[in-house]
Enzyme design. Structure first.
Site, PDB file in Angstrom:
ATOM      1  N   LYS A  72     -44.476 -44.652  17.589  1.00 35.75           N
ATOM      2  CA  LYS A  72     -44.014 -45.242  16.634  1.00 35.75           C
ATOM      3  C   LYS A  72     -43.710 -46.884  16.685  1.00 35.75           C
ATOM      4  CE  LYS A  72     -38.982 -45.425  16.546  1.00 35.75           C
ATOM      5  NZ  LYS A  72     -37.897 -46.042  15.581  1.00 35.75           N
ATOM      6  N   ASP A 117     -34.659 -46.128  24.624  1.00 34.18           N
ATOM      7  CA  ASP A 117     -35.016 -44.799  23.831  1.00 34.18           C
ATOM      8  C   ASP A 117     -34.566 -43.402  24.900  1.00 34.18           C
ATOM      9  OD1 ASP A 117     -34.297 -46.265  22.085  1.00 34.18           O
ATOM     10  OD2 ASP A 117     -36.574 -46.293  22.118  1.00 34.18           O
TER      11      ASP A 117
HETATM   12  O1  LIG Z   1     -39.314 -52.902  19.309  1.00 32.02           O
HETATM   13  C1  LIG Z   1     -38.986 -51.828  19.448  1.00 32.02           C
HETATM   14  O2  LIG Z   1     -40.227 -51.449  19.000  1.00 32.02           O
HETATM   15  C2  LIG Z   1     -37.608 -51.341  20.027  1.00 32.02           C
HETATM   16  C3  LIG Z   1     -37.153 -51.990  20.720  1.00 32.02           C
HETATM   17  C4  LIG Z   1     -36.155 -51.078  21.281  1.00 32.02           C
HETATM   18  O3  LIG Z   1     -35.185 -52.102  20.307  1.00 32.02           O
HETATM   19  P1  LIG Z   1     -34.334 -52.883  21.182  1.00 32.02           P
HETATM   20  O4  LIG Z   1     -35.161 -54.161  21.164  1.00 32.02           O
HETATM   21  O5  LIG Z   1     -33.525 -53.100  20.401  1.00 32.02           O
HETATM   22  O6  LIG Z   1     -34.266 -52.740  22.064  1.00 32.02           O
HETATM   23  C5  LIG Z   1     -36.409 -49.635  20.844  1.00 32.02           C
HETATM   24  O7  LIG Z   1     -34.629 -49.012  21.300  1.00 32.02           O
HETATM   25  C6  LIG Z   1     -36.301 -49.493  20.070  1.00 32.02           C
HETATM   26  O8  LIG Z   1     -36.179 -47.806  19.662  1.00 32.02           O
HETATM   27  C7  LIG Z   1     -37.848 -49.444  18.939  1.00 32.02           C
HETATM   28  C1  LIG Z   2     -33.751 -47.748  18.554  1.00 31.22           C
HETATM   29  C2  LIG Z   2     -34.801 -46.813  17.271  1.00 31.22           C
HETATM   30  O1  LIG Z   2     -35.807 -47.659  16.416  1.00 31.22           O
HETATM   31  P1  LIG Z   2     -34.984 -48.688  15.852  1.00 31.22           P
HETATM   32  O2  LIG Z   2     -33.985 -49.641  16.513  1.00 31.22           O
HETATM   33  O3  LIG Z   2     -36.862 -49.019  14.352  1.00 31.22           O
HETATM   34  O4  LIG Z   2     -34.115 -47.801  14.467  1.00 31.22           O
HETATM   35  C3  LIG Z   2     -35.132 -45.778  18.415  1.00 31.22           C
HETATM   36  O5  LIG Z   2     -36.111 -44.769  17.892  1.00 31.22           O
HETATM   37  O6  LIG Z   2     -34.251 -45.428  19.154  1.00 31.22           O
END
Ligand SMILES: O=C(O)C1=C[C@@H](OP(=O)(O)O)[C@@H](O)[C@H](O)C1
Ligand SMILES: C=C(OP(=O)(O)O)C(=O)O
Length: 423
Positions: free
Chosen positions: A19, A307
């Protein structure tokens, strides 16, 4: 839907594309100097939010997510506000891009995203010269962009979304932008930018970015999402009769903190990197682990496992001794308050757990009885407790399983398949 326990697991699994990388590939190829061709983009709700916003601001696309041609274009002010749905990544990364473009943009989100903190990006982007207005640092955001200048900024939290937002703004700012304070959060933005020939320098102290012309993306293989694989890693370890192999999965060191934590807990996991550039990819082999031991989760691994930390609670229920997670307050500002969601649901299925302000504490060797959980409209909480259902005595009932389409369409198809012996 009720998820019932299963007797035996012999599964070979391919998880959907990553993702985080899918969002970034869409955004960065939209900013390139020519068209890109990209294969295997994650077809999930969150990624479609980013795609739809890019379309609304003038980027052209041909094909579908299996093979997508991305044709960069001048970014134009849309006639309508831009909807980010449930996706924090869309909101924070697109804010960085739009802050650096002339025009007026409004970003808004669903109920969950409207409560998540945006001050963290508003502050540095405004320092760079954007004019972002919000109420209480929450969405909707009204962004007047353009004419940015580089800044030197130390992040108060190690967030990949915050880091990426500033880097994306810095790509179209005057002078250089320096970001400090990153404690090893996922580095996909930096890797893709290097791949696109951006003027970016990354070291242990800082990330430096200058205005850059980006060459298009070609032959970038988006690997399987480690965060999706994690559910089946936990299942393979915890199930009493299991062997699971997961192929073509991203093994980027900034993503596999969960694997490192599990190894410290004595889990039977083996992994191998088969491809290194631009993202490490490989396979993971998991087997029933009867000798799991409780752990005090090392602070430095937390950004690399952010996550997957809720899932760790499930693993901890079957370890010998106590597991303590601290320094994970960020879990409270995800799609749901993931500390509260884990604690409340664990209690619903018969597990004793102590809530801490910044984590949780669990004694091991407990029985997962089962029951009805509350999904909190959070895809990862829903999937975690579906896995718990497979390990439970009486099964677990899930009220809105569709929420998993945010990140992992096909999750329940894989679950159905687990009964088949694939070895
Ligand atoms: O940069 C990203 O793709 C992500 C960063 C993380 O969040 P944070 O940057 O808020 O830690 C993660 O929890 C999220 O699922 C995806
Ligand atoms: C925190 C997540 O995603 P986002 O911050 O993009 O909503 C996630 O996928 O667990």
């Amino acid at each position: 839907m009720k998820i019932m326990p299963i007797k035996k697991i012999r599964a070979k699994i391919n998880v959907p594309p990553d993702k985080s990388i899918s969002h970034r590939i869409l955004i960065l190829s939209s900013l390139a100097n020519e068209k890109s061709v990209v294969y295997n983009i994650l077809n999930s709700k969150d990624v479609k939010r980013t795609y739809n916003i890019l379309k609304k601001i003038g980027i052209k696309f041909k094909g579908d997510f299996n093979k997508l041609i991305i044709i960069p274009n001048k970014i134009t002010t849309p006639t309508q506000p831009l909807y980010c749905g449930n996706s924090g990544t869309t909101a924070r990364l697109m804010s960085g891009v739009l802050s650096s473009k002339n025009g007026l943009f409004i970003l808004y989100g669903d109920k969950s995203l409207s409560k998540r903190p945006m001050k963290r990006i508003i502050e540095p982007l405004n320092l760079m010269g954007a004019e972002i207005k919000s109420r209480n640092g929450e969405m909707p955001l009204i962004i007047k962009g353009g004419n940015l200048k580089g800044i030197e900024y130390t992040m108060p939290i190690p967030s990949a979304q915050l880091k990426s937002s500033i880097i994306l703004a810095g790509l179209n700012a005057k002078g250089e932008t320096i970001v400090r304070g990153d404690k090893g959060s996922r580095d996909h933005t930096e890797r893709i930018l290097k791949y696109m020939n951006a003027k970016i320098e990354v070291n242990n102290e800082f990330i430096k970015i200058k205005k850059s012309e980006l060459k298009p993306i070609d032959k970038f293989n988006i690997p399987g999402d480690f965060s999706s694989a994690a559910f089946f890693i936990a299942l393979g370890i915890l199930h009493k009769n299991a062997k699971v192999e997961i192929y073509n999965v991203n093994l980027n060191p900034t993503r596999i903190g969960f694997l490192k934590i599990l190894k410290k807990m004595n889990a039977n996991i083996y992994y191998e990197v088969t491809e290194k550039y631009p993202e490490p990819i490989g396979k993971i082999v998991i087997e029933t682990s009867n000798e799991l031991e409780g752990i005090n989760v090392p602070k430095e691994l937390i950004p690399n496992a952010i996550d997957e930390l809720p899932l760790l609670a499930l693993v901890a229920t079957q370890a010998k001794g106590k597991t303590i997670l601290r320094n994970a307050k960020e879990l409270r500002v995800k799609e749901s308050d993931r500390i509260k969601a884990v604690v409340n649901n664990m209690e619903r299925i018969g597990i004793k757990i102590k809530e801490l302000e910044d984590g949780f504490e669990i004694e091991g060797k407990q029985k997962i009885i089962g029951g009805k959980i509350k999904t909190y409209n959070d895809h990862r909480i829903t999937m975690m407790f579906s896995i718990a259902g497979l390990l439970s005595k009486e099964g677990i009932e899930i009220n809105n399983p569709k929420i998993i389409d945010i990140s992992f369409p096909g999750f329940y198809k894989i679950i159905k398949h687990l009964e088949k012996d694939e070895f």
